[in-house]
Design a protein around this motif. Structure first.
Motif, PDB file in Angstrom:
ATOM      1  N   ASP A 222       0.805  -1.226   0.000  1.00 40.22           N
ATOM      2  CA  ASP A 222       0.000   0.000   0.000  1.00 40.22           C
ATOM      3  C   ASP A 222       0.839   1.278   0.000  1.00 40.22           C
ATOM      4  OD1 ASP A 222      -2.362  -1.469   0.059  1.00 40.22           O
ATOM      5  OD2 ASP A 222      -2.361  -1.584   2.255  1.00 40.22           O
ATOM      6  N   SER A 226      -0.109   5.515  -0.401  1.00 36.57           N
ATOM      7  CA  SER A 226      -0.242   6.106   0.930  1.00 36.57           C
ATOM      8  C   SER A 226      -0.142   7.627   0.861  1.00 36.57           C
ATOM      9  CB  SER A 226       0.841   5.560   1.857  1.00 36.57           C
ATOM     10  OG  SER A 226       2.131   5.971   1.422  1.00 36.57           O
ATOM     11  N   THR A 227      -0.726   8.293   1.845  1.00 31.68           N
ATOM     12  CA  THR A 227      -0.696   9.760   1.886  1.00 31.68           C
ATOM     13  C   THR A 227       0.713  10.320   1.993  1.00 31.68           C
ATOM     14  OG1 THR A 227      -2.916   9.822   2.869  1.00 31.68           O
ATOM     15  CG2 THR A 227      -1.541  11.795   3.112  1.00 31.68           C
TER      16      THR A 227
END
Length: 261
Positions: A222, A226-227
């Motif tokens: 992920d 991701s931010t």
């Protein structure tokens, strides 16, 4: 039924925005790839590139479950973008003018830099970009409720239609964005180094996607979505773009001042 249609409309808007964001950095790469062509051929190369991308992305919707496992495509794309970025910066900074081959100074197209060779490179770059955007589109669209029992390529026809429309609109955005970037690069030649830095940075983005692929597993799956990584990616890209723009504007004004003297 109205609620379902509204949900479909909302997801379509989200996909268009997503494709638009992805098109921004992709368009810079396309612009750099066609910039060496005569101006009348630049639009044609982008058009043929768009046509081929349309066919590929339509086929990709049918083959998405197979494409998920081919991480090598993104790896090759990353390596190629990093190569052309490093090569251009090295040549522009360290290669002496007198060492340039006579063939490079001639009006004849250099090997690998002709019209159709450029179109092929644009197509290959889009294939590398497409996998990530298609997977993102699938992840969003499959959350929609099904609207019939008909399926295309293992995907409900309603979900397929939303992904298809979002992808095509994204391609159109990319084509016009690339055309705009070509004009900017022609107007501000000093931006070319910044553009190639962005090409290299996009190559790193594809490399991150490759390293996070389930078939490689070096980075968490992920992480690319991701931010923190998105903030880093867009922050660096914006810094390169702004730095290159202001540097180019200053050089252009300096050159105009010297000419007026």
């Amino acid at each position: 039924m109205e609620a379902i249609l509204l949900e479909y409309a909302w997801v379509l808007v989200v996909l268009i925005v997503l494709e638009g964001l992805l098109a921004a950095d992709n368009a810079v790469v396309m612009a750099v790839m066609v910039k060496h062509l005569p101006r009348e051929q630049q639009k044609k190369a982008l058009f043929y590139g768009l046509l081929g991308a349309f066919v590929f992305r339509f086929a990709a919707l049918f083959l998405i479950t197979l494409l998920v496992g081919i991480w090598q495509i993104q790896a090759i794309g990353a390596a190629y973008l990093l190569f052309i970025s490093i090569k251009h910066i090295y040549d522009s900074k360290f290669k002496k003018t007198e060492e340039i081959d006579e063939d490079e100074l001639s009006d004849e197209p250099q090997k690998g830099k002709g019209f159709w060779a450029t179109v092929v490179k644009v197509e290959l770059a889009d294939i590398a970009f497409a996998i990530d955007s298609m997977l993102a589109a699938v992840a969003i669209a499959v959350t929609l409720p099904t609207i019939s029992d008909m399926h295309i390529g293992g995907i409900n026809i309603g979900q397929f239609s939303v992904m298809f429309l979002g992808g095509i609109i994204g391609l159109v955005l990319m084509r016009f964005a690339a055309q705009w970037f070509v004009k900017v690069l022609n107007e501000y030649p000093g931006l070319e180094t910044a553009a190639f830095l962005i090409v290299g940075w996009v190559g790193i983005k594809l490399a991150i996607l490759t390293l996070a692929h389930d078939g490689v597993g070096i980075l968490p799956h992920d992480f690319p979505h991701s931010t923190p990584w998105k903030i880093i990616f867009w922050g660096v890209l914006l810094a390169i773009a702004l730095g290159g723009y202001f540097s180019s504007v200053i050089k252009k004004k300096k050159g105009q001042s010297e000419q007026s003297l």
